[in-house]
Design a protein around this motif. Sequence first.
Motif, PDB file in Angstrom:
ATOM      1  N   THR A 120      24.476   6.867 -65.412  1.00 25.89           N
ATOM      2  CA  THR A 120      24.582   6.492 -63.999  1.00 25.89           C
ATOM      3  C   THR A 120      25.415   5.214 -63.878  1.00 25.89           C
ATOM      4  O   THR A 120      25.550   4.443 -64.837  1.00 25.89           O
ATOM      5  N   ARG A 121      25.910   4.987 -62.652  1.00 28.61           N
ATOM      6  CA  ARG A 121      26.707   3.780 -62.389  1.00 28.61           C
ATOM      7  C   ARG A 121      25.840   2.540 -62.573  1.00 28.61           C
ATOM      8  O   ARG A 121      26.294   1.504 -63.031  1.00 28.61           O
ATOM      9  N   VAL A 174      33.159  11.243 -69.612  1.00 29.09           N
ATOM     10  CA  VAL A 174      33.094  10.544 -68.311  1.00 29.09           C
ATOM     11  C   VAL A 174      33.663   9.135 -68.451  1.00 29.09           C
ATOM     12  O   VAL A 174      33.713   8.583 -69.543  1.00 29.09           O
ATOM     13  N   PHE A 198      33.065   5.324 -66.598  1.00 31.50           N
ATOM     14  CA  PHE A 198      32.478   4.401 -65.625  1.00 31.50           C
ATOM     15  C   PHE A 198      33.372   3.175 -65.603  1.00 31.50           C
ATOM     16  O   PHE A 198      33.647   2.595 -66.657  1.00 31.50           O
ATOM     17  N   GLU A 241      32.105   6.078 -60.908  1.00 38.23           N
ATOM     18  CA  GLU A 241      32.073   7.139 -61.919  1.00 38.23           C
ATOM     19  C   GLU A 241      33.281   8.033 -61.696  1.00 38.23           C
ATOM     20  O   GLU A 241      33.550   8.453 -60.575  1.00 38.23           O
ATOM     21  N   GLU A 242      34.014   8.322 -62.779  1.00 33.98           N
ATOM     22  CA  GLU A 242      35.221   9.146 -62.650  1.00 33.98           C
ATOM     23  C   GLU A 242      35.187  10.274 -63.671  1.00 33.98           C
ATOM     24  O   GLU A 242      34.654  10.109 -64.769  1.00 33.98           O
TER      25      GLU A 242
END
Length: 245
Positions: free
Chosen positions: A128-129, A153, A155, A166-167
């Motif tokens: 999670t962010r 992923v 961050f 989040e990208e």
Amino acid sequence: MRILLVSDVHANLAALDAVVKDAGAFERIWCLGDMVGYGPQPNECIRRLREFDLVSLAGNHDLAVTGKVGLWDFTPDARDAIFWTRHWLNTDHLDWLASLPTAAVAATPEITLVHASPRDPAWEYIVTREIAKDNLEFTKTPFCLNGHTHQPVIFRKPWDGLKVLEERLPVNTPIPFAPHDLMFINPGSVGQPRDEDPRAAYAIVDLDEMTITHRRAQYDVSLTQKLMKQAKLPDRLIRRLRFGQ
Ligand code: ZN
């Protein structure tokens, strides 16, 4: 310098070989840990990785196999695979796994390598962010490469923003290590991807261009599954490879 970045190989030699072939020329491997556990060829995978100029960390499965962490945090299937791995791994490979760093390692002045997270290098999942944000104060470099979640992923805390974003980590697209941004980048898992794409996941880090490129390599999933069946590894671990879950 062109570096092959791998994580969570999990004793899947067919996947590792496909990645090495797909990567083209590289000068060094950075391995973010969990070389063993789940899969059927732990000795072969360690041997293959050690043929290269290699920087490697220990992941939670590696630590469990060497007895450095307890087994209560693992699922029953993971635990069974750890017992199996302990039984079959040769002493040289066990000693080597036990000698690997368990904490984050600064591979360059800008880039840290860690298995799980800088705050909790063996266990914490950066999913999670919020968790990424909390970990910012534990990193000494702007960029951190981590594994453990088996999910590719990014961050990122942009230099001009307060929030961590989040990208998606796109395939075959060089992503710059953007100056002044802070980034956590996870290349996904070579040997047991969990983002519903069964292909082996990895990345190429180009230290001259300062970019990272996420890539996927097709491999013979049925071969690994056959070896797992022969080894009597848990059924669920065998099935999930087909779906990348
Ligand atoms: Zn793993």
